[in-house]
Write an enzyme that holds these catalytic residues in place. Structure first.
Site, PDB file in Angstrom:
ATOM      1  N   ALA A  12       0.843  -1.207   0.000  1.00  0.00           N
ATOM      2  CA  ALA A  12       0.000   0.000   0.000  1.00  0.00           C
ATOM      3  C   ALA A  12       0.878   1.258   0.000  1.00  0.00           C
ATOM      4  O   ALA A  12       2.027   1.216   0.441  1.00  0.00           O
ATOM      5  CB  ALA A  12      -0.897   0.005   1.230  1.00  0.00           C
ATOM      6  N   ASP A  13       0.324   2.354  -0.519  1.00  0.00           N
ATOM      7  CA  ASP A  13       0.980   3.652  -0.322  1.00  0.00           C
ATOM      8  C   ASP A  13       0.096   4.482   0.606  1.00  0.00           C
ATOM      9  O   ASP A  13      -0.949   4.015   1.069  1.00  0.00           O
ATOM     10  CB  ASP A  13       1.273   4.343  -1.661  1.00  0.00           C
ATOM     11  CG  ASP A  13       0.021   4.637  -2.473  1.00  0.00           C
ATOM     12  OD1 ASP A  13      -1.078   4.756  -1.875  1.00  0.00           O
ATOM     13  OD2 ASP A  13       0.125   4.756  -3.712  1.00  0.00           O
TER      14      ASP A  13
END
Lengths: 419, 78
Positions: free
Chosen positions: B35-36
């Site tokens: 994820a970012d």
């Protein structure tokens, strides 16, 4: 000047999500039109369009093939179509494993006419009903037009020019023309160029409907609705999808033994300076764009065998374009075939010019020109022009002219020739 | 596994497109699940919707693993 050739093709269309399937269906005179499946358009101006079919359809689109699940959720469909078509073109060109040095000289110019309209619509509804804290954090970069070029550059590591044209229905043709110039001017050796669109959503149909641009009279037989040059035409049928070509500098392609589909030899651009939606009454902008493209190509008019027309099936536009072609070609019109593939896949707006350029390339490759469907009763002005009614026609195609004209009075023409 | 954990994992799988067996309680959204920072904003929104809780920004910043999310939700859901 450095020469520019086409070494890869990629298509997502209502008649197939790869080049050979779409082309086979175009040549077989199939129509991609139908009643809109993704929302109930019963009460709209029109309830039909040419939608890209779901993955389980005979010629449907499987987004999972080239686009990560996470990205599919975050971005609008036009970006998904664009990433896939760009991937196809790069694979077809055999350029998926470029060195870092090569990738520094490889770029993207993939635009769209409208961009992420479905997502703008749906997130606006979220904002209205649930407030600002429920709007997706991916809202902006999931809708922006240059995010096909952005996503493709990230996926394939392309560090050259990163560009996106926005010129309504001329986008696809401008994208290819501009990118070809970037290669000719030594800004890059390889460019993925084209356009994508997906605006078949309630606000899109309502908006074009209110602009009186859409066909409305064929609810029972939507496959008969897109009928360029026919007396009973009543507007365009909205399509969606993407077309991307891999453009490459000639010596670069030759050195690696790449197959070359065609050479981009002429590009013409003009503005109507007349009206936001209506074409110039004498088709002067269209004429000048074509004239410039042919002049730059260095070809004589007799050497151009096929015109893929803008031909959207609107009452005004078709005949003005035909008149401009007639004036430009003069006596040479007798040897010409001209057709509108929008009769089969509808109007892909920002994707149209690129998708149709690919059909032009395939016409040269296979020696066959695609048909204009539904041309049952040609307008009076059509006499003496081979508009390839109903059925594809085998013939030699040495060079082609592709036209795209957009809202705002923006015109683009491309001339390509077989290698 | 608690009911909260099941629902949290389902949301993570759907949003991040990861294999269900990778979504362990110790998994870090960024380091293990790809994820970012914007994906985490989206996940937090989805948790708020699913469980009817409000997760303020300062609390959301402390949610870095699947377990952090489950614990916060269990402590705050009505």
């Amino acid at each position: 000047m450095r020469r520019v050739v086409i070494t890869g093709l990629g298509l997502v269309t209502p008649l197939g999500a790869d080049v050979e399937t779409a082309w086979k269906n175009i040549i077989a005179a199939k129509s991609g039109a139908g009643t809109i499946a993704r929302f109930d358009a019963t009460d709209f101006h029109t309830n039909y369009a040419c939608e890209v079919k779901p993955a389980d359809h005979e010629y449907g689109f499987d987004a999972g093939k080239r686009v990560d699940h996470k990205i599919q959720r975050q971005v609008d469909p036009f970006i998904v179509f664009g990433i896939d078509a760009a991937g196809q073109a790069l694979e077809d060109a055999g350029l998926t494993d470029m060195s870092e040095e090569e990738r520094l000289r490889a770029g993207c110019s993939i635009g769209s006419g409208i961009g992420g309209l479905p997502g703008i619509e749906s997130e606006s509804l979220v904002l209205a009903s649930k407030g600002p804290k429920r709007v997706s954090p991916h809202f902006v970069h999931g809708r922006l037009i240059n995010l096909i070029s952005g996503q493709v550059s990230i996926k394939y590591g392309l560090m050259g020019p990163n560009h996106a044209v926005v010129t309504a229905c001329s986008t696809g043709a401008h994208s290819i023309g501009d990118a070809a110039r970037m290669i000719a001017m030594d800004d890059a050796d390889v460019m993925l160029a084209g356009g994508a669109e997906s605006a078949i959503c309630p606000i899109g149909i309502a908006g074009f409907g209110q602009a009186r641009a859409l066909s409305t009279g064929f609810r029972d037989e939507p496959w008969r609705a897109s009928r360029p040059y026919d007396k009973d035409r009543d507007g365009f049928v909205m399509g969606e999808g993407a077309g991307v070509v891999c453009l490459e500098e000639y010596e670069h392609a030759k050195a690696r033994g790449a197959k070359m589909y065609a050479e981009v030899i002429g590009y013409g651009l003009s503005g109507d300076a007349y009206h936001v939606t209506a074409p110039h009454p004498e088709g002067s902008g269209a004429f000048r764009a074509m004239q410039m493209a042919v002049r730059k190509s260095g070809l004589t008019l007799e050497e151009i065998d096929y015109v893929n027309a803008h031909g959207t099936s609107t009452p005004l536009g078709d005949e003005l374009e035909l008149g401009a072609v007639r004036r430009l070609f003069g006596d040479a019109i007798g040897g010409l075939s001209m057709s509108s593939t929008k009769s089969a896949i509808g109007h892909l707006l920002g994707g149209a010019g690129a998708v149709e350029s690919i059909f032009c390339v395939l016409a040269m490759r296979d020696g066959i020109v695609p048909p204009t469907l539904n041309l049952d009763n040609p307008s009076d002005n059509c006499a003496g022009v081979d508009l390839v009614p109903h059925k594809a026609k085998e013939r030699k195609v040495r060079a082609v002219l592709n036209n795209s004209f957009g809202f705002g009075g923006t015109n683009a023409s491309l001339v390509m020739r077989a290698i | 596994m608690s009911e909260t954990a099941d629902r949290v994992k389902k949301i993570v799988v759907e949003h991040l497109g990861v294999e269900a067996d990778k979504v362990t309680e110790d998994a870090s959204f960024i380091d293990d699940l790809g994820a970012d920072s914007l994906d985490i904003v989206e996940l937090v929104m989805a948790f708020e919707e699913e469980f009817g809780v409000e997760i303020p920004d300062d609390a959301a910043e402390k949610i870095t693993t699947v377990k952090d999310a489950i614990s916060y939700i269990d402590e705050h859901k009505g």
